[in-house]
Design an enzyme around this catalytic site. Structure first.
Site, PDB file in Angstrom:
ATOM      1  N   TYR A  40       0.875  -1.176   0.000  1.00  0.00           N
ATOM      2  CA  TYR A  40       0.000   0.000   0.000  1.00  0.00           C
ATOM      3  C   TYR A  40       0.909   1.222   0.000  1.00  0.00           C
ATOM      4  CZ  TYR A  40      -4.441   2.351   1.228  1.00  0.00           C
ATOM      5  OH  TYR A  40      -5.571   3.138   1.235  1.00  0.00           O
TER       6      TYR A  40
ATOM      7  N   LYS B 132     -19.826 -20.031 -11.244  1.00  0.00           N
ATOM      8  CA  LYS B 132     -18.921 -19.992 -12.391  1.00  0.00           C
ATOM      9  C   LYS B 132     -17.524 -19.537 -11.967  1.00  0.00           C
ATOM     10  CE  LYS B 132     -19.079 -19.354 -17.100  1.00  0.00           C
ATOM     11  NZ  LYS B 132     -19.879 -19.577 -18.264  1.00  0.00           N
TER      12      LYS B 132
ATOM     13  N   GLU C  89     -22.244 -13.720 -20.283  1.00  0.00           N
ATOM     14  CA  GLU C  89     -22.957 -14.892 -19.756  1.00  0.00           C
ATOM     15  C   GLU C  89     -24.439 -14.607 -19.598  1.00  0.00           C
ATOM     16  OE1 GLU C  89     -21.090 -17.575 -19.074  1.00  0.00           O
ATOM     17  OE2 GLU C  89     -22.738 -18.853 -18.401  1.00  0.00           O
TER      18      GLU C  89
ATOM     19  N   ASP D 174     -22.339 -18.793 -23.538  1.00  0.00           N
ATOM     20  CA  ASP D 174     -23.550 -19.488 -23.978  1.00  0.00           C
ATOM     21  C   ASP D 174     -23.496 -19.792 -25.471  1.00  0.00           C
ATOM     22  OD1 ASP D 174     -25.241 -19.129 -21.413  1.00  0.00           O
ATOM     23  OD2 ASP D 174     -24.473 -17.143 -21.868  1.00  0.00           O
TER      24      ASP D 174
ATOM     25  N   ALA E 132     -28.995 -17.907 -28.841  1.00  0.00           N
ATOM     26  CA  ALA E 132     -27.557 -17.654 -28.928  1.00  0.00           C
ATOM     27  C   ALA E 132     -26.776 -18.947 -29.144  1.00  0.00           C
ATOM     28  CB  ALA E 132     -27.085 -16.962 -27.647  1.00  0.00           C
ATOM     29  N   ALA E 133     -27.098 -20.001 -28.391  1.00  0.00           N
ATOM     30  CA  ALA E 133     -26.355 -21.256 -28.496  1.00  0.00           C
ATOM     31  C   ALA E 133     -26.563 -21.902 -29.857  1.00  0.00           C
ATOM     32  CB  ALA E 133     -26.779 -22.209 -27.380  1.00  0.00           C
TER      33      ALA E 133
ATOM     34  N   ASN F 210     -31.853 -27.680 -20.303  1.00  0.00           N
ATOM     35  CA  ASN F 210     -31.723 -27.939 -18.875  1.00  0.00           C
ATOM     36  C   ASN F 210     -32.884 -27.328 -18.120  1.00  0.00           C
ATOM     37  OD1 ASN F 210     -29.548 -29.494 -17.905  1.00  0.00           O
ATOM     38  ND2 ASN F 210     -28.099 -27.906 -18.511  1.00  0.00           N
TER      39      ASN F 210
ATOM     40  N   ASN G 117     -20.895 -26.778 -20.747  1.00  0.00           N
ATOM     41  CA  ASN G 117     -19.812 -25.876 -21.171  1.00  0.00           C
ATOM     42  C   ASN G 117     -18.805 -25.569 -20.071  1.00  0.00           C
ATOM     43  OD1 ASN G 117     -22.019 -24.502 -20.314  1.00  0.00           O
ATOM     44  ND2 ASN G 117     -22.068 -23.042 -22.000  1.00  0.00           N
TER      45      ASN G 117
END
Lengths: 376, 376
Positions: A31, A86, A128, A154, A189-190, A280, A311
């Protein structure tokens, strides 16, 4: 059980020192006043942040909460525990420091602006659970404006794990990418990323379905980003109904929602059908039903069935490779190489073992190595 | 030395799991599918983020790099190692998870917008090294729009540590807040916050200096935020030159820059002058010179002289108290209580020991307790 698990520790991640500041000497280094020397150097050359700060190993997990898991547009707060999970995976499997950025806005321009402005401390951005088509715009603009890699998991994580599964599955049924007919159920998107990656891999007969039917030039209800797909989907599609779509198809890839595929669809497929039903928690068709209808190889996104295509197999190693090389350009070739590396971890694939487990310690190094090698 | 220290570990913080995901059961709890249960609950009641995520223990350290240490406007990259150091202190001393948000913009409205939008995961906002007057606007707007505490450390942390030092220093010279005359050298964020807190504590004779002289109604060059100070600074100030400002002053507080105070200024002060010369790394007047000129008690911001008044003494415990109570309103009373708690850790102050060391383990609990008690 899951509530107790989350409540006990009040969150799944923490931000910990890597240095010891137990005495004045170390505190003065970490610091003020010592740190001022580092700041002065960075003022002249911001790029040295990779050398002296966490930038080179840190990733922002950015979401707007518009497509959280399969739960839809439920906002930033419900996204927090998912992004924390994640972050746990990032650190545990690839030693990457990933922080959840759960945004209170779903305006793509605002998202872009925010990510640009918080980017100095990050070495990469993992987009995400941002719904289509906003995710495409956000990704495209950030790729243009930032000098760090932008990866929408995704899309690209899913596409890579699907391709990896398919590489091994096709070996087992002795078919080639060039010859197969693929049906993709789901054009979010996938689905779109899978379509593009399979096309880059050489697949020429791809039919794509959305909730209203087959995507083709005959459809008048399609948004711009779906119209752009005409050039890479099977030209014959325009004459197909949903029934014809499945006719003699070799592969079904489901990234839509639970239960939309029926036994008669599978029965209409070519010999040795490959069914990747990834919705899912409920797959497009339950494995038991698909098997009975004649499916040869079945994969899902679930951990309680064989062949889990998750993934989480991909993003830790993929980002490890990106951070190690400081590469910002993510190419289709790089993704294909990553898929081959992941498939290659399973040396002798079988019908119930087309893909390595997420706990297989060879997965992350193999993918990271493939990414590093893809960078010229 | 400081370069090796920073290069060795490439940054001073890391983001680590608090849960173990070594097996499938735990992975399914921490990530999909289990985490979906938590997400569903948070979709109905976002407030439960305090129960199931890191929100309740996390702080964003937000800077625009416009006033980094004493180095000025050097931007977000040089700010990273400073904010990482701060994060280390947060965790080490108060077990708080603090993440550096180093912004690529210095536009106050943009800063406000960004902080609002990234706020869902944070339980508090520590504004840091943002220059005046932008820092006031950013703080005011965020206090209005967010339901978590906003604390600009350069203002309030500094003011609290100064007040704590002064509480013990005045005891030693047997003077009272109500009677003293104080000169504040420096009218940036810290100086103004000190002025306001001393006024709230009952000090009535305060003269404030900026780089152009005494702040008073006679000055025609003052920006709005300085004009607002007229009502709490000493009315007589308007007749003062800098020389008269020091005349019979009991306390000098320097939050300006190195070397601006001279021996003759100290000599003009009242009996037993208290000199808090906090500019870093070079104080307004070096302790040796101040002593020789008659200063009775001298404090600096440095660790290599006695009486180090460093706001690292305050922010860990202060935020600990705020997070523990989920209080968003930070009052002057709360700050005064925190200052008394900090002063009280040093039971028998002496001329060379008016304030506890940052390594004193009683500091953080004492301040946190004072904050908690201040919340009704």
């Amino acid at each position: 059980m899951v509530f107790k698990f989350h409540e006990e520790k009040k969150g799944k991640i923490e931000i910990k020192p890597k240095v010891n500041i137990c005495n004045n000497k170390n505190l003065c280094l970490a610091y003020t006043p010592g740190v001022a020397e580092i700041s002065k150097v960075l003022a002249k050359n911001p790029n040295l942040a990779y050398k002296y700060t966490i930038k080179g190993n840190s990733v922002a997990i950015v979401t707007d909460g518009s497509a959280v898991l399969g739960l839809g547009n439920i906002g930033p707060y419900p996204a927090i525990p998912v992004m924390e999970g994640k972050s746990v995976i990032f650190k545990n499997y690839a030693n990457i420091d990933a922080f959840p950025v759960c945004l209170n806005t779903q305006d793509p321009d605002e998202i872009v602006k925010i990510v640009e402005n918080i980017s100095p401390i990050f070495g990469g951005i993992n987009l995400e659970d941002i719904s289509a088509p906003n995710c495409f715009e956000v990704e495209r603009k950030l790729k243009k404006s930032l000098d760090i890699p932008i990866f929408h998991d995704d899309q690209h994580g899913t596409a890579i794990v699907v391709l990896a599964g398919l590489i091994n599955a096709l070996k087992l049924v002795d078919k080639k990418f060039e010859n197969i007919k693929v049906v993709i159920s789901g054009s979010g998107a996938a689905g779109i990323a899978i379509l593009k990656l399979l096309h880059a891999k050489g697949v020429r007969k791809i039919v794509m379905l959305d909730s209203r039917g087959v995507i083709s030039e005959k459809r008048k209800d399609l948004p711009k980003h779906k119209k752009e797909l005409f050039k890479i989907i099977d030209k014959d599609s325009s004459d197909f109904g949903v029934k014809e779509a499945f006719n003699r198809a070799d592969v079904l890839i489901g990234v839509s929602k639970g239960g939309v595929v029926k036994a008669h669809d599978i029965k209409a497929m070519n010999q040795d059908p490959i069914v990747l039903a990834l919705a899912n928690p409920i797959p497009e068709i339950m494995p038991e039903i698909a098997k009975k209808a004649g499916a040869k190889i079945i994969a899902t996104g679930r951990s309680d069935y064989p062949n889990q295509l998750n993934n989480a197999l991909v993003f830790p190693g993929f980002f490890r490779g990106l951070l190690d090389t400081r590469e910002k350009n993510i190419t289709q070739k790089m993704k294909i190489n990553a898929a081959h590396a992941l498939a290659g971890v399973t040396i002798k694939p079988t019908i119930n073992n087309i893909i390595a487990s997420i706990f297989n310690k060879k997965v992350v190094p193999a993918i990271a190595q493939a990414v590093r090698k893809s960078v010229k």
